[in-house]
Scaffold this motif. Structure first.
Motif, PDB file in Angstrom:
ATOM      1  N   SER A   1     -12.066   5.367   4.010  1.00 53.02           N
ATOM      2  CA  SER A   1     -11.993   6.614   3.236  1.00 53.02           C
ATOM      3  C   SER A   1     -11.373   6.385   1.849  1.00 53.02           C
ATOM      4  O   SER A   1     -11.328   7.288   1.033  1.00 53.02           O
ATOM      5  CB  SER A   1     -11.193   7.667   4.004  1.00 53.02           C
ATOM      6  N   ILE A   2     -10.873   5.180   1.595  1.00 55.80           N
ATOM      7  CA  ILE A   2     -10.279   4.888   0.277  1.00 55.80           C
ATOM      8  C   ILE A   2     -11.256   3.990  -0.480  1.00 55.80           C
ATOM      9  O   ILE A   2     -11.343   2.782  -0.204  1.00 55.80           O
ATOM     10  CB  ILE A   2      -8.894   4.196   0.433  1.00 55.80           C
TER      11      ILE A   2
ATOM     12  N   ARG B   1      -9.434   4.823   8.087  1.00 57.32           N
ATOM     13  CA  ARG B   1      -8.610   5.226   6.946  1.00 57.32           C
ATOM     14  C   ARG B   1      -8.962   4.393   5.712  1.00 57.32           C
ATOM     15  O   ARG B   1      -9.102   4.914   4.618  1.00 57.32           O
ATOM     16  CB  ARG B   1      -7.136   5.030   7.324  1.00 57.32           C
TER      17      ARG B   1
ATOM     18  N   LEU C   1       0.802  -1.236   0.000  1.00 59.87           N
ATOM     19  CA  LEU C   1       0.000   0.000   0.000  1.00 59.87           C
ATOM     20  C   LEU C   1       0.830   1.279   0.000  1.00 59.87           C
ATOM     21  O   LEU C   1       0.259   2.380   0.035  1.00 59.87           O
ATOM     22  CB  LEU C   1      -0.913   0.004   1.234  1.00 59.87           C
ATOM     23  N   LYS C   2       2.168   1.122  -0.062  1.00 60.28           N
ATOM     24  CA  LYS C   2       3.040   2.297   0.101  1.00 60.28           C
ATOM     25  C   LYS C   2       2.636   3.458  -0.804  1.00 60.28           C
ATOM     26  O   LYS C   2       2.600   4.605  -0.377  1.00 60.28           O
ATOM     27  CB  LYS C   2       4.489   1.898  -0.170  1.00 60.28           C
ATOM     28  N   SER C   3       2.343   3.152  -2.079  1.00 59.65           N
ATOM     29  CA  SER C   3       2.100   4.279  -2.996  1.00 59.65           C
ATOM     30  C   SER C   3       0.672   4.795  -2.902  1.00 59.65           C
ATOM     31  O   SER C   3       0.380   5.898  -3.330  1.00 59.65           O
ATOM     32  CB  SER C   3       2.432   3.874  -4.436  1.00 59.65           C
ATOM     33  N   ILE C   4      -0.212   4.030  -2.319  1.00 64.73           N
ATOM     34  CA  ILE C   4      -1.608   4.498  -2.209  1.00 64.73           C
ATOM     35  C   ILE C   4      -1.795   5.388  -0.988  1.00 64.73           C
ATOM     36  O   ILE C   4      -2.438   6.422  -1.036  1.00 64.73           O
ATOM     37  CB  ILE C   4      -2.578   3.289  -2.165  1.00 64.73           C
ATOM     38  N   ASP C   5      -1.216   4.956   0.163  1.00 57.78           N
ATOM     39  CA  ASP C   5      -1.378   5.734   1.386  1.00 57.78           C
ATOM     40  C   ASP C   5      -0.219   5.388   2.334  1.00 57.78           C
ATOM     41  O   ASP C   5      -0.250   4.362   3.019  1.00 57.78           O
ATOM     42  CB  ASP C   5      -2.740   5.396   2.029  1.00 57.78           C
TER      43      ASP C   5
ATOM     44  N   GLY D   1       0.678   6.748   5.092  1.00 49.80           N
ATOM     45  CA  GLY D   1       0.303   6.743   6.513  1.00 49.80           C
ATOM     46  C   GLY D   1      -0.319   5.414   6.909  1.00 49.80           C
ATOM     47  O   GLY D   1       0.023   4.835   7.947  1.00 49.80           O
ATOM     48  N   LEU D   2      -1.203   4.908   6.062  1.00 47.87           N
ATOM     49  CA  LEU D   2      -1.847   3.617   6.332  1.00 47.87           C
ATOM     50  C   LEU D   2      -0.802   2.503   6.311  1.00 47.87           C
ATOM     51  O   LEU D   2      -0.797   1.609   7.173  1.00 47.87           O
ATOM     52  CB  LEU D   2      -2.940   3.369   5.283  1.00 47.87           C
ATOM     53  N   SER D   3       0.087   2.600   5.339  1.00 50.54           N
ATOM     54  CA  SER D   3       1.149   1.593   5.226  1.00 50.54           C
ATOM     55  C   SER D   3       1.996   1.560   6.509  1.00 50.54           C
ATOM     56  O   SER D   3       2.296   0.494   7.054  1.00 50.54           O
ATOM     57  CB  SER D   3       2.012   1.922   3.995  1.00 50.54           C
TER      58      SER D   3
END
Ligand SMILES: Cc1cc2nc3c(=O)[nH]c(=O)nc-3n(C[C@H](O)[C@H](O)[C@H](O)COP(=O)(O)OP(=O)(O)OC[C@H]3O[C@@H](n4cnc5c(N)ncnc54)[C@H](O)[C@@H]3O)c2cc1C
Length: 478
Positions: free
Chosen positions: A441-442, A438, A300-304, A306-308
């Motif tokens: 919200s995606i 989080r 998920l690094k490139s999507i979010d 903070g979530l990652s």
């Protein structure tokens, strides 16, 4: 046609796919499930060899949590349910180098019967009085989280923690009570304290009402299968995986792929692109991450970012199981229980052992016994790195010391589970609320698996069913 990509072919990913298909016709949308390994099942792995049935990972589900049994029933596996051999339903605890029976009526750590506790050789007299004093200890004033260790010491005393709660918890969660969140791992105990002011009082009340309900219920039909606290499938838990995969593979617009590791996920203009390590890209309208939280974090690094980062804060421990079989005639120990757990204070190299061929029928030939030992966890993580020969030697030495078995095994099998057991540490509930908000919200992104809302097979299935309903809702709205 819309497409859902599910990443991870363990029980969470497979049951999410199955639940989607149960609730929506195959023509509604396409499902592609991608699994890194060359087999489905994740931690669930059953092997059959020389008349033995060996579970590499989980060996049962808790009947109190109904979702695994309900799914199995819907898949037509009800006649495969296998209860435990309850005439031997005793657990032993290693204490002072000897095996002592866990007093009857102790439920996880709470005593509910006076006589077995009073006559127990496991707990000292001061320890017994301290446990009984739980009835008079005032309840906690605030609702803040605390460690399981603090909770048990506060309510039942140090001896109950050291000799009962710690080893039982290590045997199930491979965790450390000093860092585990009591609210996330044992919400029912927190509730008992809040509602009844005492674990013992609350548990006794609960058991009395269960007993009353059972008496009031109509007598079960003669042929109805017995349901015990732990249940499994006669041919092993892989049967659930094999049935799920073969039924899904026969369903239209449903593709299951193994040997298909995902390297990243990207999102552009409301659409996802799932990138495989092979270089192939798959477009998706919804993505379900059913891989461990640390793997989801990488993807998920490139999507979010903070979530990652947050997903990475869910710690995992590594464990190994060592199954070891002997000729019955070579084992002098009576094997009069389901096995034993080992408190940390005993300073041994195994966490627990299940006497598998006693606990369940159909696990070993009649002239043999099968024992399964747990290695590693938060206590001895480094031992998981031993090679097979060193691991088996160590387990033989431990069983020699603890059970007096000196014979040569007739079969050994080692399974390593690196970073496979998520730990619900203090603050887990807040962490997961943050993650849930989080993720919500995606649009089109979903997370499931044992890292979030329950650690065992049943809870993983339950939450995957929740996720499947959310996806159907998303598609119905768009
Ligand atoms: C030794 C052991 C004993 C246990 N005993 C019990 C028990 O008796 N009863 C019980 O209820 N629970 C038990 N558990 C817990 C139980 O195994 C888990 O709750 C359950 O299997 C979790 O399923 P899952 O699908 O969430 O995760 P997993 O089984 O870990 O599956 C995740 C899958 O994702 C795949 N994956 C990871 N990264 C990628 C990627 N980049 N691309 C594609 N795929 C990827 C993995 O290969 C894996 O197959 C035990 C666990 C262990 C380790």
């Amino acid at each position: 046609m819309k497409r859902v990509v599910i990443i991870g072919g363990g029980i969470a990913g497979l049951s999410a796919a199955w639940s989607l298909r149960e609730h929506c016709p195959a023509t509604g949308f396409e499902i592609v499930l991608l699994e890194r390994n060359d087999r489905f099942g994740g931690n669930i792995k059953t092997e059959r060899t020389q008349g033995f049935l060996i579970e590499g990972g989980p060996d049962c589900f808790l009947s109190e949590k109904p979702w695994a049994m309900e799914l199995s029933k819907r898949l037509g596996l009800a006649d495969k349910f296998l209860p435990t051999n309850d005439k031997n339903r005793k657990t032993f605890v290693l204490s002072g180098g000897a095996l002592h029976v866990l007093p009857e009526g102790v439920i996880l750590m709470v005593p509910t019967k006076i006589l077995p506790l009073a006559t127990s050789s496991l707990i000292s007299w001061p320890g017994k009085f301290r446990m009984a004093a739980e009835l008079f200890i005032p309840k906690k004033k605030d609702a803040s989280d605390e460690s399981l260790g603090d909770f048990v010491r506060r309510r039942l005393g140090k001896e109950a923690l050291d000799k009962i709660a710690e080893p039982l918890v290590a045997g199930v969660h491979a965790g450390d009570p000093e860092t585990m969140s009591v609210r996330a791992s044992f919400p029912k105990f927190v509730q008992l304290e809040e509602e009844s002011g005492s674990l013992i009082r609350g548990m006794v009340k609960k058991m009395a009402s269960m007993h009353k309900a059972r008496k009031a219920a109509p007598a079960p039909a003669g042929d109805r299968k017995r349901v015990t606290m732990f249940m499994t499938l006669r041919d092993g838990l892989s049967e659930l995986i094999d049935t799920l995969t073969s039924r899904l593979e026969k369903t239209e617009n449903t593709v299951l792929r193994k040997g298909a590791p995902v390297s990243s996920i990207e999102k552009k203009d409301g659409k996802y692109t799932v990138r495989l390590e092979s270089g192939e890209n798959i477009d998706a309208d919804a993505v379900v991450l059913a891989a461990p939280a640390w793997a989801a974090s990488n993807l998920l690094k490139s999507i979010d970012a903070g979530l990652s980062e947050k997903l990475r804060t869910i710690p995992y421990v590594s464990t190994a199981t060592v199954s070891i079989a002997f000729k019955k005639k070579d084992v002098k120990h009576p094997l009069n229980g389901f096995g034993f757990v080992v408190p940390k204070i005993e300073k041994r190299r195994i966490m627990a052992a299940t006497w598998t061929s006693v606990k369940f029928a159909h696990r070993a030939p009649d002239d043999s016994v099968l024992i399964r030992c747990f290695v590693g966890g938060s206590k001895n993580a480094e031992l998981v790195g031993l090679d097979d020969a060193a691991m088996v030697k160590m387990v033989k030495e431990e069983l020699g010391d603890i059970m007096g078995i000196q014979a040569e095994p007739i079969l050994t099998r080692v399974f390593r589970w690196k970073n496979s057991m998520p730990q619900y540490t203090i603050g887990h509930e807040e962490r997961i609320s943050w993650i849930d908000e989080r993720v919500a919200s995606i649009h089109g992104l979903y997370l499931t698996g044992s890292a979030y809302h329950g650690i065992g097979i049943s809870d993983s299935i339950r939450y995957s069913e929740v996720v499947a309903k959310k996806i159907i809702h998303q598609f119905e709205k768009s």
